[in-house]
Enzyme design. Structure first.
Site, PDB file in Angstrom:
ATOM      1  N   SER A 136       0.844  -1.193   0.000  1.00  0.00           N
ATOM      2  CA  SER A 136       0.000   0.000   0.000  1.00  0.00           C
ATOM      3  C   SER A 136       0.878   1.240   0.000  1.00  0.00           C
ATOM      4  O   SER A 136       1.996   1.229   0.524  1.00  0.00           O
ATOM      5  CB  SER A 136      -0.892   0.010   1.248  1.00  0.00           C
ATOM      6  N   TYR A 149      -2.212   0.294  10.355  1.00  0.00           N
ATOM      7  CA  TYR A 149      -2.244  -0.086   8.948  1.00  0.00           C
ATOM      8  C   TYR A 149      -0.950   0.345   8.265  1.00  0.00           C
ATOM      9  O   TYR A 149      -0.331  -0.437   7.528  1.00  0.00           O
ATOM     10  CB  TYR A 149      -3.452   0.542   8.257  1.00  0.00           C
TER      11      TYR A 149
END
Length: 255
Positions: A136, A149
């Site tokens: 990501s 995250y």
């Protein structure tokens, strides 16, 4: 017979990847948490001529991950490790929930690292193989609403590069994928601007092409990653103010 593992194959990028690589002469091992949806993806792959085998290991249970990885055919030819969680701090919460911190670390970093390591062992013995890890842009920028995250994806990015450097001289490729915004249930949960959004099928085709060509890092939205990296260089006091100008919320996770 080409043997390929796809995790997170019941939806999103994983499902699109499974359908993209399905072909006669291919045996797909598909992992996903929703058995019914996974069976639907497997049916599409079978219609394209592929053989399929399904499994639903709980990626937050490391013993289950290790057992499922040990049961994989050896060696695999390719692996696309797509399964992941995306959770942010709730707007009314002081900090992230402890269960979110735990699950993000397990599912986004530890599980794919364990599976990739298990696969790499057989691939090195065979002298060939390819592993793609879906990361990501959050790996490269500190998002105040999603520290766990960001950390889980940053850990995965560091692992992917180090593993690539270790395996490249021995004939095994490792590709880190930084997708940006892709039309998936995960992205649909986010209520925020989503610049550069691309379809899951287009993303899957690009990922397969980059993995098979041996690229080290595939970035589907280069300018978005450049902005993310730039934000990471801004002094903390300014970055905190900027973050407040871009509100982000998230809907419930799909069952």
């Amino acid at each position: 017979m080409t043997r390929i593992l796809v995790t997170g194959a019941s939806s999103g990028i994983g499902a699109a990847l499974a359908r993209s690589v399905a072909a006669p002469g291919t045996r797909l091992v598909l992992w996903g948490r929703d058995r019914e949806r996974l069976a639907g993806v497997a049916a599409d792959c079978a219609q394209a001529g592929a053989e399929t085998a399904l499994a639903t290991p709980d990626l937050a249970d490391l013993d289950a991950v290790i057992a499922a990885a040990a049961a994989l055919p050896d060696p695999m030819d390719e692996a696309y490790l797509c399964a992941g969680l995306s959770d942010i701090r709730a707007a009314d919460a002081v900090v992230e929930r402890l269960s979110h911190v735990r699950d993000l670390g397990l599912v986004n970093y530890l599980a794919p690292a364990l599976v990739a390591t298990r696969l790499a062992e057989g691939m090195v013995r065979a002298g060939a193989g390819r592993i793609a890890l879906i990361g990501s842009h959050a790996a490269f920028t500190p998002l105040p609403v999603a520290p766990s995250y960001c950390a889980s994806k940053a850990g995965l990015a560091a692992f992917a590069r180090a593993l690539r450097l270790d395996l490249l001289p021995r004939g095994v490729g490792v590709t880190l994928v930084s997708p940006g915004f892709v039309e998936t249930p995960m992205s649909a949960r986010l209520a925020c601007a989503k610049p550069g959004m691309i379809g899951a099928d287009a993303a899957a085709k690009a990922i397969v092409r980059a993995t098979r060509r041996g690229r080290g890092h595939l970035v589907l939205s280069p300018w978005l990653l450049a902005l993310a990296r730039l934000y990471g260089l801004v002094p903390d006091a300014i970055a905190a103010r900027l973050a407040r100008l871009v509100p982000v919320s998230q809907g419930p996770r799909a069952p």
